[in-house]
Design a protein around this motif. Structure first.
Motif, PDB file in Angstrom:
ATOM      1  N   LYS A   1      36.441 -30.506-170.387  1.00 56.18           N
ATOM      2  CA  LYS A   1      36.383 -30.820-171.813  1.00 56.18           C
ATOM      3  C   LYS A   1      36.260 -32.330-172.020  1.00 56.18           C
ATOM      4  O   LYS A   1      35.485 -32.784-172.859  1.00 56.18           O
ATOM      5  CB  LYS A   1      37.638 -30.298-172.527  1.00 56.18           C
ATOM      6  CG  LYS A   1      37.667 -28.797-172.680  1.00 56.18           C
ATOM      7  CD  LYS A   1      38.969 -28.348-173.337  1.00 56.18           C
ATOM      8  CE  LYS A   1      39.065 -26.832-173.389  1.00 56.18           C
ATOM      9  NZ  LYS A   1      40.351 -26.374-173.931  1.00 56.18           N
ATOM     10  N   ARG A   2      37.040 -33.110-171.240  1.00 57.78           N
ATOM     11  CA  ARG A   2      36.993 -34.561-171.355  1.00 57.78           C
ATOM     12  C   ARG A   2      35.611 -35.090-170.976  1.00 57.78           C
ATOM     13  O   ARG A   2      35.046 -35.935-171.673  1.00 57.78           O
ATOM     14  CB  ARG A   2      38.070 -35.190-170.463  1.00 57.78           C
ATOM     15  CG  ARG A   2      38.325 -36.638-170.765  1.00 57.78           C
ATOM     16  CD  ARG A   2      39.494 -37.247-170.002  1.00 57.78           C
ATOM     17  NE  ARG A   2      40.471 -36.306-169.518  1.00 57.78           N
ATOM     18  CZ  ARG A   2      40.876 -36.222-168.256  1.00 57.78           C
ATOM     19  NH1 ARG A   2      40.392 -37.033-167.354  1.00 57.78           N
ATOM     20  NH2 ARG A   2      41.774 -35.340-167.881  1.00 57.78           N
ATOM     21  N   ILE A   3      35.041 -34.572-169.905  1.00 59.51           N
ATOM     22  CA  ILE A   3      33.704 -34.985-169.474  1.00 59.51           C
ATOM     23  C   ILE A   3      32.677 -34.636-170.545  1.00 59.51           C
ATOM     24  O   ILE A   3      31.786 -35.432-170.853  1.00 59.51           O
ATOM     25  CB  ILE A   3      33.346 -34.346-168.121  1.00 59.51           C
ATOM     26  CG1 ILE A   3      34.170 -34.993-167.015  1.00 59.51           C
ATOM     27  CG2 ILE A   3      31.856 -34.462-167.824  1.00 59.51           C
ATOM     28  CD1 ILE A   3      34.082 -34.287-165.671  1.00 59.51           C
ATOM     29  N   SER A   4      32.817 -33.469-171.129  1.00 58.91           N
ATOM     30  CA  SER A   4      31.891 -33.057-172.190  1.00 58.91           C
ATOM     31  C   SER A   4      31.972 -34.010-173.387  1.00 58.91           C
ATOM     32  O   SER A   4      30.950 -34.402-173.949  1.00 58.91           O
ATOM     33  CB  SER A   4      32.217 -31.628-172.630  1.00 58.91           C
ATOM     34  OG  SER A   4      31.385 -31.233-173.680  1.00 58.91           O
ATOM     35  N   ARG A   5      33.196 -34.396-173.767  1.00 50.06           N
ATOM     36  CA  ARG A   5      33.349 -35.342-174.883  1.00 50.06           C
ATOM     37  C   ARG A   5      32.725 -36.690-174.534  1.00 50.06           C
ATOM     38  O   ARG A   5      32.049 -37.304-175.363  1.00 50.06           O
ATOM     39  CB  ARG A   5      34.839 -35.522-175.223  1.00 50.06           C
ATOM     40  CG  ARG A   5      35.442 -34.392-176.002  1.00 50.06           C
ATOM     41  CD  ARG A   5      36.812 -34.736-176.564  1.00 50.06           C
ATOM     42  NE  ARG A   5      37.766 -35.215-175.572  1.00 50.06           N
ATOM     43  CZ  ARG A   5      38.595 -34.446-174.873  1.00 50.06           C
ATOM     44  NH1 ARG A   5      38.598 -33.155-175.063  1.00 50.06           N
ATOM     45  NH2 ARG A   5      39.430 -34.973-174.003  1.00 50.06           N
ATOM     46  N   ILE A   6      32.932 -37.148-173.312  1.00 49.48           N
ATOM     47  CA  ILE A   6      32.355 -38.429-172.884  1.00 49.48           C
ATOM     48  C   ILE A   6      30.839 -38.361-172.922  1.00 49.48           C
ATOM     49  O   ILE A   6      30.178 -39.289-173.409  1.00 49.48           O
ATOM     50  CB  ILE A   6      32.867 -38.805-171.467  1.00 49.48           C
ATOM     51  CG1 ILE A   6      34.342 -39.182-171.530  1.00 49.48           C
ATOM     52  CG2 ILE A   6      32.039 -39.935-170.874  1.00 49.48           C
ATOM     53  CD1 ILE A   6      35.007 -39.311-170.173  1.00 49.48           C
TER      54      ILE A   6
ATOM     55  N   GLN B   1      28.358 -40.644-175.154  1.00 50.45           N
ATOM     56  CA  GLN B   1      27.322 -41.447-174.523  1.00 50.45           C
ATOM     57  C   GLN B   1      25.954 -41.136-175.105  1.00 50.45           C
ATOM     58  O   GLN B   1      25.155 -42.041-175.337  1.00 50.45           O
ATOM     59  CB  GLN B   1      27.326 -41.232-173.008  1.00 50.45           C
ATOM     60  CG  GLN B   1      28.534 -41.829-172.348  1.00 50.45           C
ATOM     61  CD  GLN B   1      28.675 -41.421-170.898  1.00 50.45           C
ATOM     62  OE1 GLN B   1      28.004 -40.529-170.421  1.00 50.45           O
ATOM     63  NE2 GLN B   1      29.565 -42.083-170.201  1.00 50.45           N
ATOM     64  N   ALA B   2      25.687 -39.874-175.344  1.00 46.63           N
ATOM     65  CA  ALA B   2      24.408 -39.497-175.937  1.00 46.63           C
ATOM     66  C   ALA B   2      24.284 -40.094-177.337  1.00 46.63           C
ATOM     67  O   ALA B   2      23.227 -40.615-177.716  1.00 46.63           O
ATOM     68  CB  ALA B   2      24.283 -37.976-175.987  1.00 46.63           C
ATOM     69  N   ARG B   3      25.367 -40.045-178.098  1.00 48.95           N
ATOM     70  CA  ARG B   3      25.367 -40.611-179.446  1.00 48.95           C
ATOM     71  C   ARG B   3      25.167 -42.129-179.383  1.00 48.95           C
ATOM     72  O   ARG B   3      24.380 -42.697-180.133  1.00 48.95           O
ATOM     73  CB  ARG B   3      26.683 -40.251-180.139  1.00 48.95           C
ATOM     74  CG  ARG B   3      26.671 -40.377-181.622  1.00 48.95           C
ATOM     75  CD  ARG B   3      27.904 -39.798-182.320  1.00 48.95           C
ATOM     76  NE  ARG B   3      29.151 -39.826-181.592  1.00 48.95           N
ATOM     77  CZ  ARG B   3      29.736 -38.746-181.067  1.00 48.95           C
ATOM     78  NH1 ARG B   3      29.178 -37.562-181.186  1.00 48.95           N
ATOM     79  NH2 ARG B   3      30.887 -38.843-180.423  1.00 48.95           N
ATOM     80  N   ASN B   4      25.867 -42.796-178.463  1.00 51.93           N
ATOM     81  CA  ASN B   4      25.717 -44.250-178.298  1.00 51.93           C
ATOM     82  C   ASN B   4      24.298 -44.612-177.893  1.00 51.93           C
ATOM     83  O   ASN B   4      23.754 -45.618-178.349  1.00 51.93           O
ATOM     84  CB  ASN B   4      26.702 -44.780-177.253  1.00 51.93           C
ATOM     85  CG  ASN B   4      28.138 -44.745-177.730  1.00 51.93           C
ATOM     86  OD1 ASN B   4      28.409 -44.622-178.919  1.00 51.93           O
ATOM     87  ND2 ASN B   4      29.066 -44.820-176.799  1.00 51.93           N
ATOM     88  N   TYR B   5      23.710 -43.815-177.025  1.00 53.72           N
ATOM     89  CA  TYR B   5      22.348 -44.057-176.568  1.00 53.72           C
ATOM     90  C   TYR B   5      21.375 -44.002-177.752  1.00 53.72           C
ATOM     91  O   TYR B   5      20.540 -44.887-177.920  1.00 53.72           O
ATOM     92  CB  TYR B   5      21.961 -43.018-175.509  1.00 53.72           C
ATOM     93  CG  TYR B   5      20.508 -43.015-175.145  1.00 53.72           C
ATOM     94  CD1 TYR B   5      20.011 -43.936-174.239  1.00 53.72           C
ATOM     95  CD2 TYR B   5      19.635 -42.089-175.700  1.00 53.72           C
ATOM     96  CE1 TYR B   5      18.670 -43.944-173.907  1.00 53.72           C
ATOM     97  CE2 TYR B   5      18.299 -42.091-175.370  1.00 53.72           C
ATOM     98  CZ  TYR B   5      17.823 -43.016-174.469  1.00 53.72           C
ATOM     99  OH  TYR B   5      16.497 -43.022-174.144  1.00 53.72           O
ATOM    100  N   VAL B   6      21.513 -42.972-178.575  1.00 49.56           N
ATOM    101  CA  VAL B   6      20.632 -42.824-179.742  1.00 49.56           C
ATOM    102  C   VAL B   6      20.818 -43.995-180.705  1.00 49.56           C
ATOM    103  O   VAL B   6      19.843 -44.577-181.185  1.00 49.56           O
ATOM    104  CB  VAL B   6      20.899 -41.472-180.448  1.00 49.56           C
ATOM    105  CG1 VAL B   6      20.198 -41.407-181.789  1.00 49.56           C
ATOM    106  CG2 VAL B   6      20.452 -40.316-179.549  1.00 49.56           C
ATOM    107  N   GLU B   7      22.070 -44.365-180.957  1.00 46.02           N
ATOM    108  CA  GLU B   7      22.341 -45.484-181.863  1.00 46.02           C
ATOM    109  C   GLU B   7      21.768 -46.788-181.316  1.00 46.02           C
ATOM    110  O   GLU B   7      21.171 -47.567-182.062  1.00 46.02           O
ATOM    111  CB  GLU B   7      23.851 -45.633-182.083  1.00 46.02           C
ATOM    112  CG  GLU B   7      24.464 -44.524-182.913  1.00 46.02           C
ATOM    113  CD  GLU B   7      25.983 -44.602-182.964  1.00 46.02           C
ATOM    114  OE1 GLU B   7      26.571 -45.579-182.458  1.00 46.02           O
ATOM    115  OE2 GLU B   7      26.586 -43.657-183.513  1.00 46.02           O
ATOM    116  N   LEU B   8      21.942 -47.027-180.037  1.00 48.16           N
ATOM    117  CA  LEU B   8      21.426 -48.247-179.412  1.00 48.16           C
ATOM    118  C   LEU B   8      19.907 -48.295-179.499  1.00 48.16           C
ATOM    119  O   LEU B   8      19.330 -49.316-179.854  1.00 48.16           O
ATOM    120  CB  LEU B   8      21.881 -48.328-177.947  1.00 48.16           C
ATOM    121  CG  LEU B   8      21.397 -49.529-177.163  1.00 48.16           C
ATOM    122  CD1 LEU B   8      21.958 -50.821-177.758  1.00 48.16           C
ATOM    123  CD2 LEU B   8      21.815 -49.402-175.707  1.00 48.16           C
TER     124      LEU B   8
END
Length: 184
Positions: free
Chosen positions: A58-63, A67-74
């Motif tokens: 679950k923790r890995i999935s949240r990370i 990361q995917a969200r940060n990538y899109v924002e960046l």
């Protein structure tokens, strides 16, 4: 009657041969109890490991989602910056060397966010310059220095896909490997 008595003797002898001592029964009972305790402990350990594994998944999935969200924002921010013609980022009057030197200066001073923006402006303005691979690499390294290794992967991967045979791509591959090893 003689036959019945002989039968009783035969049965008695047979039963005596199968007789079990009380100590043997106690020993077997103790061994069984010990095995049952061990089995209970193993079952509890398996349940604990199962719960720990589920929590880690679950923790890995949240990370990964973050990361995917940060990538899109960046990526969106960099695309906006590349299109931005504000005076702060204006490059129409700067040569490729000036723009690149500005980015390098920010990088050397540790102003990594400004360096990323300046390198992006350089890439957008001079996409065919031979320093573009170095610019992608420095953008990735800047993010690593800012503690954003996962976001840096975008620049390293872009560098590798656009300039696969460059020296910078070799460095980017090593950096990607380091990021994955730290993640494991």
């Amino acid at each position: 009657m003689r036959f019945g008595f002989s039968l009783i003797i035969i049965i008695s002898i047979s039963l005596l041969g199968c007789a079990v001592k009380r100590e043997d029964v106690v020993e077997l009972y103790e061994r069984q109890a010990s095995l049952e305790l061990k089995l209970d402990k193993i079952s509890k350990d398996v349940e604990t490991l199962k719960k720990d594994t589920e929590e880690k998944e679950k923790r890995i999935s949240r990370i990964e989602k973050n990361q995917a969200r940060n990538y899109v924002e960046l990526k969106q921010k960099l695309d906006e910056l590349a299109k931005n013609d504000s005076p702060r980022f204006s490059s129409s009057d700067k040569s490729s060397s000036d723009l690149f030197s500005t980015a390098e200066s920010y990088y050397q001073k540790g102003a990594y966010e400004d360096a990323i923006i300046s390198y992006q402006k350089f890439i957008a303005t001079y996409p065919n310059d031979n320093r573009v691979p170095q610019s992608y690499l420095k953008q990735g390294l800047s993010l690593v220095n800012l503690g954003k290794s996962e976001e840096a992967k975008f620049f390293f991967q872009t560098l590798i896909s656009k300039f696969p045979d460059s020296e910078e791509a070799k460095i980017a591959r090593r950096k990607l490997k380091e990021i994955e090893e730290k993640r494991s």
